[in-house]
Design an enzyme around this catalytic site. Sequence first.
Site, PDB file in Angstrom:
ATOM      1  N   LYS A 191       3.445  68.575 -53.264  1.00 42.34           N
ATOM      2  CA  LYS A 191       3.249  67.131 -53.270  1.00 42.34           C
ATOM      3  C   LYS A 191       1.854  66.859 -52.709  1.00 42.34           C
ATOM      4  O   LYS A 191       1.624  66.874 -51.504  1.00 42.34           O
ATOM      5  CB  LYS A 191       4.280  66.393 -52.415  1.00 42.34           C
ATOM      6  CG  LYS A 191       4.232  64.859 -52.661  1.00 42.34           C
ATOM      7  CD  LYS A 191       4.485  64.039 -51.433  1.00 42.34           C
ATOM      8  CE  LYS A 191       3.276  63.757 -50.632  1.00 42.34           C
ATOM      9  NZ  LYS A 191       2.226  62.911 -51.269  1.00 42.34           N
ATOM     10  N   SER A 243      -1.694  64.742 -40.388  1.00 41.87           N
ATOM     11  CA  SER A 243      -1.737  64.207 -39.030  1.00 41.87           C
ATOM     12  C   SER A 243      -0.616  64.773 -38.175  1.00 41.87           C
ATOM     13  O   SER A 243       0.437  65.178 -38.679  1.00 41.87           O
ATOM     14  CB  SER A 243      -1.634  62.680 -39.066  1.00 41.87           C
ATOM     15  OG  SER A 243      -0.315  62.287 -39.412  1.00 41.87           O
ATOM     16  N   GLU A 264      -0.390  72.544 -40.092  1.00 41.48           N
ATOM     17  CA  GLU A 264      -1.747  72.453 -39.553  1.00 41.48           C
ATOM     18  C   GLU A 264      -2.049  70.978 -39.384  1.00 41.48           C
ATOM     19  O   GLU A 264      -2.115  70.226 -40.360  1.00 41.48           O
ATOM     20  CB  GLU A 264      -2.761  73.117 -40.478  1.00 41.48           C
ATOM     21  CG  GLU A 264      -4.084  73.356 -39.766  1.00 41.48           C
ATOM     22  CD  GLU A 264      -5.278  72.951 -40.574  1.00 41.48           C
ATOM     23  OE1 GLU A 264      -5.824  71.862 -40.313  1.00 41.48           O
ATOM     24  OE2 GLU A 264      -5.668  73.713 -41.473  1.00 41.48           O
ATOM     25  N   CYS A 298     -10.315  68.238 -40.196  1.00 41.88           N
ATOM     26  CA  CYS A 298      -9.510  68.457 -38.998  1.00 41.88           C
ATOM     27  C   CYS A 298     -10.178  69.389 -38.005  1.00 41.88           C
ATOM     28  O   CYS A 298      -9.846  69.372 -36.813  1.00 41.88           O
ATOM     29  CB  CYS A 298      -8.125  68.975 -39.376  1.00 41.88           C
ATOM     30  SG  CYS A 298      -8.181  70.453 -40.411  1.00 41.88           S
TER      31      CYS A 298
END
Length: 528
Positions: A191, A243, A264, A298
Site C-alpha cells: 500500500k 511517522s 522504520e 527521516c
Amino acid sequence: MTVSETGSASLDIATEDERIAGLVDLVTVADSTTETIPVEAPFDGERIGAIPACGEADVELAVERAREAQRSWAERDIAEREEVLSRFQDLVLDRRKELLDIIQLETGKARRTAFEEVQVVALTAGYYSHRGERFLGREKRKGVMPVLTDVEVNHVPVGVAGLISPWNYPFELALSDALPALLAGNAVVIKPAEQTSFIALKGKQLLEEAGLPADLFQIVTGTGPDIGPTLTETVDYVGFTGSTATGRIVAEQAGRNLKKCSLELGGKNPALVFPDADLDRTVEGMVQGAFSNTGQLCIAIERCYVHEDIFDEFVDRFVAATEELELGATYDFKPGVGSLVSEEQLEKVTAHVEDAKASGATVHVGGEARPDLGPYFFEPTVLTDVDLDMDLCCEETFGPVVSIYPFSTTEEAVEEANDTDYGLNASVWTSDTEFGRDVARRIRAGTVNVNEAYGATYASIDAPMGGMKDSGIGRRHGKEGLLKYTESQNVAVQKGQGMAPPDGVPFWLYAKLTSGALRLFDKVPGLR
C-alpha cells in the site's frame, strides 16, 4: 538562494498523463471499486491523475492472489529468484530518466534527490541478487550429541508480506523493501502513499518485465485508515515506514494479530561537530544532510551541536553555503532543493519556524514560504537560540530547517545528542576518526556516520539500517533485511542412540554419564 531557470527542463505533461493513466491498470481492484483519489503535482498544484480508492474487498483480493502465486514461487530455485532481481537492476538503470520524471512529478523533489532513489534501488537489487544462496541456504549447526545428531537451520518464507510505504522516497522505500521479501520466497502486497502511488506501480511493471510472476507483487491504493487495518490482518508480515505516531498504530494492529513486523519511524537526528573538524568538508556534508529532499528525510540532520571554539565560524560558513542553494521546479539536475510535497507539510514546517521565531529564536537564513516558485516551496532555514520550549527543538519537523547549538565538552555533546525520544541517525564530524568512532558508539542511534551525514551508512547495503527507541524496530538492508522475511526452522536428524537411556541402563547411571560427557564436551576444542 538562487532560483533555477525553467528553460528546456520542463516535462511534457501530456505524455506523462498518458504514461501514468496506463499504470492505474496495475492496481488490484474488485469489481465494486469505483471511487478514486486525485493526485497532484507539488511543483504547481495541478492534478496529474487519479488512483482507485481501494477498500477491504480489494485488499482481500490482492492477498488471495498473492498467496496463491507465492506457493509456486517459494518452490523455485533461489538462483532463479536472483536472476529476476538482476534483470530488474538492469531495467532500473536503463529506464532511469522515466523513473526520475515520475518521481519528481509526484513528489516535487529535486532531480538530484530523485536520482538517490533510483541509485539505492539499483544497489539493493544488485546486492541481493548475488547473496540469496549465501543468506538463505541451509545452515549446518552443532547437534547436542556429536556424530549422532545432525542439525540444520532452514529459512522458510513467511508467506505474504504486507508493506506500507511513505511518500518521501516512494520508489526506494517500496521497492527496496520488497526485493529481499521476494528473494526470500514471499509474495508482496504494497500500500503506497496515496500521493505517490504511480512510481510504485512503475516498479511493479518493471519487476514483471524482469520475469516476476504477475500475481506475486500486488499493489492496493488508498488511504491508511481505510485499508491499512485489513492489510495488517490478512498478511503474514507487516513492514511500515512513516511517522512514529502511525507506527504505534500499525505495531498494535500487528501485535493483536500475532504478526511479525518491522517499523522504520521518525527521527530528530543530531550532528556533532568537533573543533578539529575539516570545516569545508563538514559544511558541504551538513548542507546535503540537512536539506536533501527539502528536509523530508527521516535520517536528515535537524539538530547540529558545534563546539564553542568554532561555533561562530561554523554558523557563518553554514549560512553562506545555505544561501548558495538553488531552489527550482525543474526536471534537470540544476536545483539542489525542490518543493515540499503538500500543503499539510508546508503548514507543519511553517508552524515550527513561526513558533520558534515568536519565542526568541534567531533566523540566519530562510524562514519563509516561496509561493513565487510553487505552492509548497519553503526556503532552507538555519536557526540558533532554539530552546526546549519550542516545538522545533524536540519534534520532528521533516522540512528544510536545522537548528544549531554550541557545546563545550564531549560529554555534553553526547548527552545532548541522546536527549531525545528518537534514535534513528546521527553524524560525528572530526579529523580524528578513532575519536569519531568512540563518540559514535556512545550515541543511541541505529546508524551513526563519521564525516558523512547519512549516505555512508544508508548506501552500505551490506550493513543493517534501522532505529532505536521511538525510531522503530527491525532492520532493513544486509542479511538482517532479508532474513526478517523468513521463519527459522530447526531440523535435527538423530542417528543411533536417542535422547533417552539405553535399555537396561538405570536413569541414575545415565544421568551420571551424561553429566560427565557434558563436562568433557565443554573442554575439548571442536566439540563446544
